[in-house]
Design a protein around this motif. Structure first.
Motif, PDB file in Angstrom:
ATOM      1  N   ALA A 134       0.833  -1.202   0.000  1.00 22.97           N
ATOM      2  CA  ALA A 134       0.000   0.000   0.000  1.00 22.97           C
ATOM      3  C   ALA A 134       0.873   1.258   0.000  1.00 22.97           C
ATOM      4  CB  ALA A 134      -0.915   0.001   1.209  1.00 22.97           C
ATOM      5  N   THR A 135       0.236   2.358  -0.385  1.00 24.24           N
ATOM      6  CA  THR A 135       0.973   3.613  -0.451  1.00 24.24           C
ATOM      7  C   THR A 135       0.187   4.747   0.191  1.00 24.24           C
ATOM      8  OG1 THR A 135       0.053   4.168  -2.626  1.00 24.24           O
ATOM      9  CG2 THR A 135       2.124   2.968  -2.601  1.00 24.24           C
ATOM     10  N   ALA A 136       0.900   5.668   0.793  1.00 25.05           N
ATOM     11  CA  ALA A 136       0.312   6.901   1.341  1.00 25.05           C
ATOM     12  C   ALA A 136       1.061   8.057   0.691  1.00 25.05           C
ATOM     13  CB  ALA A 136       0.467   6.942   2.852  1.00 25.05           C
ATOM     14  N   ARG A 137       0.314   8.926   0.007  1.00 26.34           N
ATOM     15  CA  ARG A 137       0.963   9.992  -0.757  1.00 26.34           C
ATOM     16  C   ARG A 137       0.204  11.305  -0.626  1.00 26.34           C
ATOM     17  NH1 ARG A 137       2.869   9.287  -6.669  1.00 26.34           N
ATOM     18  NH2 ARG A 137       3.730  11.291  -5.994  1.00 26.34           N
ATOM     19  N   ASN A 138       0.873  12.371  -1.058  1.00 29.25           N
ATOM     20  CA  ASN A 138       0.279  13.702  -1.206  1.00 29.25           C
ATOM     21  C   ASN A 138      -0.376  14.207   0.074  1.00 29.25           C
ATOM     22  OD1 ASN A 138      -0.651  12.093  -4.113  1.00 29.25           O
ATOM     23  ND2 ASN A 138       0.865  13.732  -4.181  1.00 29.25           N
ATOM     24  N   PRO A 139       0.349  14.269   1.184  1.00 29.87           N
ATOM     25  CA  PRO A 139      -0.255  14.742   2.437  1.00 29.87           C
ATOM     26  C   PRO A 139      -0.554  16.240   2.410  1.00 29.87           C
ATOM     27  CG  PRO A 139       2.092  14.449   2.722  1.00 29.87           C
ATOM     28  CD  PRO A 139       1.760  13.913   1.353  1.00 29.87           C
ATOM     29  N   SER A 140      -1.551  16.625   3.227  1.00 26.98           N
ATOM     30  CA  SER A 140      -1.919  18.037   3.378  1.00 26.98           C
ATOM     31  C   SER A 140      -2.327  18.248   4.830  1.00 26.98           C
ATOM     32  CB  SER A 140      -3.083  18.373   2.438  1.00 26.98           C
ATOM     33  OG  SER A 140      -3.641  19.636   2.740  1.00 26.98           O
ATOM     34  N   ILE A 148      -3.837  15.292   9.176  1.00 27.66           N
ATOM     35  CA  ILE A 148      -3.165  15.216   7.884  1.00 27.66           C
ATOM     36  C   ILE A 148      -4.046  14.398   6.946  1.00 27.66           C
ATOM     37  CG2 ILE A 148      -1.114  14.421   6.643  1.00 27.66           C
ATOM     38  CD1 ILE A 148       0.214  14.500   9.557  1.00 27.66           C
ATOM     39  N   ALA A 149      -4.448  15.014   5.860  1.00 26.30           N
ATOM     40  CA  ALA A 149      -5.182  14.282   4.826  1.00 26.30           C
ATOM     41  C   ALA A 149      -4.195  13.795   3.778  1.00 26.30           C
ATOM     42  CB  ALA A 149      -6.228  15.191   4.183  1.00 26.30           C
ATOM     43  N   PHE A 150      -4.471  12.649   3.199  1.00 29.51           N
ATOM     44  CA  PHE A 150      -3.551  12.096   2.206  1.00 29.51           C
ATOM     45  C   PHE A 150      -4.282  11.081   1.339  1.00 29.51           C
ATOM     46  CE2 PHE A 150      -2.918   7.997   4.348  1.00 29.51           C
ATOM     47  CZ  PHE A 150      -3.343   8.292   5.645  1.00 29.51           C
ATOM     48  N   GLY A 151      -3.661  10.693   0.249  1.00 36.69           N
ATOM     49  CA  GLY A 151      -4.206   9.655  -0.617  1.00 36.69           C
ATOM     50  C   GLY A 151      -3.696   8.299  -0.153  1.00 36.69           C
ATOM     51  N   PRO A 183      -5.465  15.393  -1.810  1.00 33.76           N
ATOM     52  CA  PRO A 183      -6.329  16.218  -0.953  1.00 33.76           C
ATOM     53  C   PRO A 183      -5.648  17.530  -0.580  1.00 33.76           C
ATOM     54  CG  PRO A 183      -5.298  14.503   0.342  1.00 33.76           C
ATOM     55  CD  PRO A 183      -4.922  14.225  -1.097  1.00 33.76           C
ATOM     56  N   ALA A 184      -6.452  18.579  -0.462  1.00 29.69           N
ATOM     57  CA  ALA A 184      -5.931  19.891  -0.059  1.00 29.69           C
ATOM     58  C   ALA A 184      -6.969  20.563   0.834  1.00 29.69           C
ATOM     59  CB  ALA A 184      -5.640  20.747  -1.281  1.00 29.69           C
ATOM     60  N   PHE A 185      -6.593  20.827   2.072  1.00 31.84           N
ATOM     61  CA  PHE A 185      -7.502  21.522   2.989  1.00 31.84           C
ATOM     62  C   PHE A 185      -7.725  22.957   2.528  1.00 31.84           C
ATOM     63  CE2 PHE A 185      -6.549  18.209   6.140  1.00 31.84           C
ATOM     64  CZ  PHE A 185      -7.786  18.075   6.761  1.00 31.84           C
ATOM     65  N   SER A 186      -8.954  23.419   2.667  1.00 31.61           N
ATOM     66  CA  SER A 186      -9.218  24.846   2.450  1.00 31.61           C
ATOM     67  C   SER A 186      -8.617  25.628   3.610  1.00 31.61           C
ATOM     68  CB  SER A 186     -10.727  25.091   2.359  1.00 31.61           C
ATOM     69  OG  SER A 186     -11.360  24.725   3.579  1.00 31.61           O
ATOM     70  N   PRO A 187      -8.326  26.905   3.419  1.00 31.38           N
ATOM     71  CA  PRO A 187      -7.668  27.686   4.478  1.00 31.38           C
ATOM     72  C   PRO A 187      -8.470  27.750   5.782  1.00 31.38           C
ATOM     73  CG  PRO A 187      -7.474  28.821   2.385  1.00 31.38           C
ATOM     74  CD  PRO A 187      -8.398  27.673   2.149  1.00 31.38           C
ATOM     75  N   ASP A 188      -9.793  27.656   5.685  1.00 34.41           N
ATOM     76  CA  ASP A 188     -10.577  27.670   6.928  1.00 34.41           C
ATOM     77  C   ASP A 188     -10.755  26.273   7.517  1.00 34.41           C
ATOM     78  OD1 ASP A 188     -12.384  26.442   5.259  1.00 34.41           O
ATOM     79  OD2 ASP A 188     -13.885  28.049   5.313  1.00 34.41           O
ATOM     80  N   GLY A 189     -10.224  25.281   6.846  1.00 35.74           N
ATOM     81  CA  GLY A 189     -10.283  23.930   7.369  1.00 35.74           C
ATOM     82  C   GLY A 189     -11.632  23.250   7.231  1.00 35.74           C
ATOM     83  N   GLN A 190     -12.581  23.895   6.599  1.00 35.47           N
ATOM     84  CA  GLN A 190     -13.928  23.334   6.517  1.00 35.47           C
ATOM     85  C   GLN A 190     -14.089  22.370   5.339  1.00 35.47           C
ATOM     86  OE1 GLN A 190     -16.373  24.090   8.953  1.00 35.47           O
ATOM     87  NE2 GLN A 190     -14.457  24.845   9.852  1.00 35.47           N
ATOM     88  N   GLN A 191     -13.249  22.510   4.326  1.00 32.57           N
ATOM     89  CA  GLN A 191     -13.419  21.706   3.122  1.00 32.57           C
ATOM     90  C   GLN A 191     -12.086  21.086   2.691  1.00 32.57           C
ATOM     91  OE1 GLN A 191     -16.295  23.564   0.117  1.00 32.57           O
ATOM     92  NE2 GLN A 191     -15.371  25.359   1.104  1.00 32.57           N
ATOM     93  N   ILE A 192     -12.217  20.077   1.857  1.00 31.38           N
ATOM     94  CA  ILE A 192     -11.042  19.455   1.246  1.00 31.38           C
ATOM     95  C   ILE A 192     -11.300  19.340  -0.251  1.00 31.38           C
ATOM     96  CG2 ILE A 192      -9.677  17.345   1.037  1.00 31.38           C
ATOM     97  CD1 ILE A 192     -10.189  16.817   3.995  1.00 31.38           C
ATOM     98  N   ALA A 193     -10.415  19.908  -1.028  1.00 24.56           N
ATOM     99  CA  ALA A 193     -10.460  19.690  -2.479  1.00 24.56           C
ATOM    100  C   ALA A 193      -9.613  18.462  -2.791  1.00 24.56           C
ATOM    101  CB  ALA A 193      -9.927  20.910  -3.218  1.00 24.56           C
ATOM    102  N   PHE A 194      -9.996  17.726  -3.809  1.00 26.58           N
ATOM    103  CA  PHE A 194      -9.236  16.533  -4.158  1.00 26.58           C
ATOM    104  C   PHE A 194      -9.528  16.158  -5.604  1.00 26.58           C
ATOM    105  CE2 PHE A 194     -12.673  13.289  -3.952  1.00 26.58           C
ATOM    106  CZ  PHE A 194     -13.679  14.031  -3.335  1.00 26.58           C
ATOM    107  N   GLY A 195      -8.766  15.239  -6.127  1.00 24.02           N
ATOM    108  CA  GLY A 195      -9.007  14.726  -7.464  1.00 24.02           C
ATOM    109  C   GLY A 195      -9.590  13.332  -7.366  1.00 24.02           C
ATOM    110  N   SER A 196     -10.477  13.007  -8.294  1.00 20.56           N
ATOM    111  CA  SER A 196     -11.084  11.675  -8.265  1.00 20.56           C
ATOM    112  C   SER A 196     -11.441  11.233  -9.673  1.00 20.56           C
ATOM    113  CB  SER A 196     -12.349  11.684  -7.395  1.00 20.56           C
ATOM    114  OG  SER A 196     -12.960  10.402  -7.418  1.00 20.56           O
TER     115      SER A 196
END
Lengths: 302, 444
Positions: A134-140, A148-151, A183-196
């Motif tokens: 398994a892999t863990a990548r692209n932390p935010s 920490i959010a990550f793929g 994944p990328a946290f929004s500056p206010d921490g309320q949302q996460i943008a990501f690719g899917s």
């Protein structure tokens, strides 16, 4: 159209360096781009640190070693972030205060594990996925630095997950088909943008920080990936191949008004915002060489 | 091993750094009088004077590169879109825009098959044309050329890699002479991302640079020192080897072929500052210098899953992320540049270029969102030396699992390479190799 300058980034005395920084900022503010590395090595995933005074990125230091490099923008050469490197390190992320940072590291299984380091106490912990491959990548990091959010590519497929700074309390935020990445946290921490790729090819989505209410922001042929929130939370930079090759786009946070800000026939990738919100650092390939560039987004503001 | 010499060469960044030239004192490099193709039993009208194999060891995913299946179920097709190519009706993965724009310069086979799903075995089959027999593997295609041509000043088979080809379990046994022995092994050369050339099979002594290689006294001093080492290793063929080494190292063509600083900065930059890019440039130089068989290995050039090992395209985990970040863009840049460069220099007419790995990857995405080994169907790219460009040969099924048209075996690959080089059916029979091979006629 943005014209990429290819002249050398001059380093020298502090005065000269200060002048260069000012000139660089002026160029970038004028809607052009300036090259800030010149070694041509393969580079990946740059991020600003130290309040925008440094860039940390991953580079193919040699054929079989990828390491994290730190580059002071005010002058001086790049150097390893971690002087002793025993395995590939890439995908760096930092907390706003710079105390904590996180990156992906290759491991023997083979796995890619997350390493979370506390610079103040000189301690590090690892999050190791369960599956041997398994892999863990692209932390935010979340803006408060606590999660920490990550793929995570593991037994549940390729999902977005979070852990705390101790690498514990794993929570899956997505449980969808396809690959869920960057994944990328929004500056206010309320949302996460990501690719899917849950609906076909890679598109940009946004969801609440707990994984609920996912919404699709882009609808384009070809992959849209690597979303990055602007510091004010109003815009998202991302990479898109909708125009035929890899370009840097900036859109409003709701997905409206996507604009190509790189416009170059060669590859542009890995956008990351400067804390001032006016510039991005990107990796661009020009004449076969992979280097970091500062790109102004000021010119495209309304 | 013999300590021959070392030299300094300019790097990409115009700085000097020590590079090593090591001359293997083995049969493939023995100096001899030139002989004609006819005298060697080659067809004098053979279109290929050289063969350049770009070996994508590890198993590149065919569905995510040259055989996308956008209409397959989600658990097969993967996340990448397709893009149009210069070949009407033939899409590639979006990871390959430069190669898509050049699809009219090469032909694509989509029905390669192998006979084993293990790297070391499949690579050996892929490069020799057959599974191992009771006494071992058949010789590599390049080794066949070594034996056929006999002793030459320039090596007949150069393999560019960072260390022995293999994986964490051991070497890939089909890399060289096989049952014919090490005398037919390739001349191994390593090339760094800055274009520094190292030839590990030979040892060196200090102070010998390209300009001084013609100084017989210096060379002999080095040889003499090496002889002492060799004697200690009970190696007795000294006089013969002495002459062979001297012939190689004092050959201006040999010295220049290995010196990338003789290339323009623009050319070196176009290949990219990576080991695999600079190795492809070195491969082109060797072809230009008359080396008949060059194998450029992806070996250890792009490796993030397994530090300091040699799995290349073996993306069991994070296949899509790694291909988007590393493998796809790098293959796209390097192979496109190689094709452009060969064509610009007029070398493509006489150089047969082949790009392939030992197998593909599972069309069905695995439990962790990646792809595993799949030898039942994969791709190869062919260009130059009579290959009709722009063709797509063979068709896989809608999921990319199996060929629905005639499969192309490793023996057919090897037979086609040798036939285009002029090693005919009769000669192959005399050498006892690839007896059941057939030429891939659709390429021509």
């Amino acid at each position: 159209m943005t014209c990429f300058r290819t002249g050398r980034w001059p380093f020298g005395t502090p005065l000269i360096a200060w002048l260069v920084l000012c000139l660089g900022a002026a160029w970038a503010s004028a809607g052009e781009a300036i090259r800030i590395t010149h070694d041509g090595q393969l580079k990946f995933a740059p991020v600003f640190t130290s309040g925008g005074r440094e860039v940390v990125y991953a580079a193919h230091e040699s054929a079989n070693l990828v390491s994290l490099q730190r580059l002071p923008l005010a002058g001086g050469d790049h150097e390893r972030l971690h002087p002793t490197v025993v395995a590939h390190q890439f995908d760096p992320a930092f907390t706003a205060d710079g105390r904590w940072h996180c990156y992906s590291m290759s491991s023997g299984s083979p796995q890619l594990v997350l390493v979370i380091e506390d610079a103040e106490n000189r301690k590090s912990v690892e999050f190791r996925p369960r599956d041997a491959r398994a892999t863990a990548r692209n932390p935010s990091f979340s803006p408060d630095g606590l999660r920490i959010a990550f793929g995570l590519s593991d037994a549940q497929g390729h999902q977005i997950a979070t852990v705390n700074r101790q690498g514990e309390d794993l929570q899956l935020l997505t449980r969808s088909a396809g690959s869920n990445c960057w994944p990328a946290f929004s500056p206010d921490g309320q949302q996460i943008a990501f690719g899917s790729s849950r609906e076909g090819d890679f598109e940009i989505y946004v969801m609440r920080a707990d994984g609920s209410e996912p919404r699709r922001l882009t609808q384009s042929p070809g992959r849209d990936m690597r979303p990055a929130w602007s510091p004010d939370g109003k815009r998202i930079a991302f990479v898109s191949v909708r125009d035929g090759n890899s370009e840097i786009y900036v859109m409003d946070a709701d997905g409206a008004n996507p604009r190509n800000i790189s416009q170059h026939p060669d590859r542009d990738d890995y956008p990351a915002w400067h804390p001032d919100g006016n510039r991005l650092v990107i990796v661009a390939t020009r004449d076969g060489q992979s280097d970091l560039y500062l790109v102004s987004v000021d010119a495209i503001r309304d | 091993m013999l300590d021959i010499g070392s030299y300094w060469s300019k790097t990409c960044g115009a700085t000097s750094r020590r590079s090593f030239v090591r001359a293997a004192l083995t049969a493939p490099f023995a100096a001899s009088l030139a002989n004609s193709p006819a005298a060697r039993g080659e067809s004098p009208n053979a279109p290929a004077k050289s063969i350049l194999v770009f070996w994508l060891g590890g198993g590149p995913s065919h569905l995510d590169l040259f055989d996308p299946k956008p209409k397959a179920p989600a658990e097969y097709r993967g996340p990448f879109s397709t893009i149009a190519t210069r070949t009407p009706g033939v899409p590639f993965s979006e990871l390959l825009p430069q190669l898509a724009a050049r699809s009219d310069r090469y032909s694509l086979i989509r029905t390669n098959v192998n006979f084993d799903g293990d790297h070391l075995i499949a690579e050996s089959i892929g490069l020799t044309g057959a599974p191992a027999g009771s006494s071992g593997y058949q010789p590599n295609f390049g080794s066949i050329i070594v034996k056929h041509r006999g002793p030459q000043t320039m090596p007949s088979f150069v393999s560019l890699a960072r260390g022995p080809i293999g994986d964490g379990r051991g070497p890939m046994l089909g890399y060289g002479g096989g049952v014919w022995g090490q005398a037919y092994d390739p001349f191994m050369v390593s090339c760094s991302e800055r274009g520094e050339v190292e030839i590990p099979s030979l040892k060196l002594f200090e102070g010998l640079n390209p300009g001084r290689l013609s100084d017989r006294r210096l060379v002999l001093e080095g040889l003499d020192r090496a002889r002492r080492e060799i004697d200690s290793n009970r190696f007795v063929q000294w006089d013969k080897l002495n002459d062979q080494a001297h012939a190689l190292l004092t050959s201006g063509a040999a010295r220049q072929a290995f010196d990338l600083s003789r290339e323009s900065e623009a050319t070196r930059r176009a290949y990219g500052q990576t080991s695999v890019g600079q190795s492809c440039l070195l491969g082109r130089r060797l072809v230009e210098a008359g080396v008949p068989y060059v194998q450029v290995n992806w070996s250890q050039f792009v490796e993030v899953l397994y530090p300091f090992s040699d799995y290349g395209w073996d993306t069991h985990a994070d296949n899509f992320g790694l291909l988007a970040d590393w493998h796809g863009p790098l293959l796209d840049q390097v192979f496109s540049t190689l094709l452009d460069d060969l064509e610009t220099r007029g070398l493509l007419k006489t150089t047969l270029v082949l790009c392939l790995g030992e197998f593909g990857r599972t069309p069905r995405i695995n439990a962790i969102g990646s792809r595993d080994h799949w030898h039942q169907c994969y791709f190869s790219l062919w260009a130059g030396a009579g290959v009709q460009p722009g063709r797509v040969i063979g068709e896989s099924d809608p999921r990319g699992e199996y060929p629905v048209t005639k499969p192309v075996t490793p023996a057919m690959v090897g037979t086609t390479l040798l036939e285009q080089f002029g090693i005919t059916t009769e000669t192959r029979a005399a050498l006892g190799v690839l007896r059941e091979g057939r030429v891939i006629d659709d390429l021509f």
